[in-house]
Design a protein around this motif. Structure first.
Motif, short mmCIF file in Angstrom:
data_model
loop_
_atom_site.label_atom_id
_atom_site.label_comp_id
_atom_site.label_asym_id
_atom_site.label_seq_id
_atom_site.Cartn_x
_atom_site.Cartn_y
_atom_site.Cartn_z
N GLY A 14 123.25 63.07 97.66
CA GLY A 14 121.89 62.89 97.14
C GLY A 14 120.83 63.25 98.15
N VAL A 16 124.03 64.22 91.06
CA VAL A 16 125.00 63.26 90.52
C VAL A 16 126.33 63.96 90.23
CG1 VAL A 16 125.56 61.76 88.56
CG2 VAL A 16 123.30 61.63 89.64
N GLY A 54 127.98 56.57 91.86
CA GLY A 54 127.46 57.71 91.10
C GLY A 54 125.95 57.61 90.89
N ALA A 55 125.41 56.41 90.98
CA ALA A 55 123.97 56.21 90.82
C ALA A 55 123.20 56.43 92.12
CB ALA A 55 123.69 54.80 90.29
N SER A 79 128.39 59.79 98.19
CA SER A 79 127.43 60.01 97.12
C SER A 79 125.99 60.01 97.63
CB SER A 79 127.62 58.93 96.05
OG SER A 79 126.87 59.23 94.91
#
Length: 170
Positions: A86, A104, A122-123, A82
């Motif tokens: 990003g 995201v 996910g953040a 993730s």
């Protein structure tokens, strides 16, 4: 058709979650030790060892330790995948509103495709993009911090006679 669709949102029954004070205590100790250690390492070194999604990772690692999304592969792999997504989006497209959403969504898909789904991760693209993070963020705090979470989860969870962590590695 609309009625059927809306009926799905009604829900049925009550929460299947059970209150087990011993598990709450293990969650408290695990979260306390892990986040305190990450904070201490941040204070003692020039590196950032902590980020907000790690608090949510502790909920899974110590509160729902036997769930598939709480296993080492998912904690470490999910945060790495993730965060990488990003970073790619941020360095290619900047920090626009749509970039955050695309990053995201892409991170969720990437975690699912690599079997490393970990909801707190996910953040990570949001953290990366809003902070304007560089590539070193992938190592510290993400890799080192998520490995530390797993190591502490292995130690603390296995102190309890009814817990076995992890349930799988790969």
């Amino acid at each position: 058709m609309i009625r059927t669709y809306l009926h799905k949102m009604k829900g049925a029954g009550s929460s299947p979650l059970k209150v087990v004070p011993g598990n709450a205590g293990m969650g408290f100790v695990g979260g306390l030790v892990t986040i305190s250690l990450l904070s201490l390492l941040t204070d003692m070194t020039s590196a950032v060892w902590i980020m907000a999604p790690f608090g949510a990772s502790c909920v899974l690692a110590f509160g729902i330790w036997d769930a598939p999304l709480s296993q080492p592969r998912n904690i470490i792999g999910g945060h790495l995948v993730s965060t990488f997504v990003g970073l790619v989006y941020f360095h290619l497209f900047g920090d626009g509103v749509w970039v955050v959403g695309l990053a995201v969504g892409s991170a969720i898909a990437a975690m699912m495709l690599t079997k490393t789904t970990h909801p707190p991760a996910g953040a990570d693209p949001i953290v990366v993009i809003l902070a304007g993070s560089g590539w070193s963020f992938l190592v510290t705090p993400v890799l080192l911090g998520s490995v530390l979470i797993v190591v502490i989860a292995i130690i603390i969870n296995n102190l309890h006679r009814h817990r076995k962590y992890p349930t799988f590695w790969y």
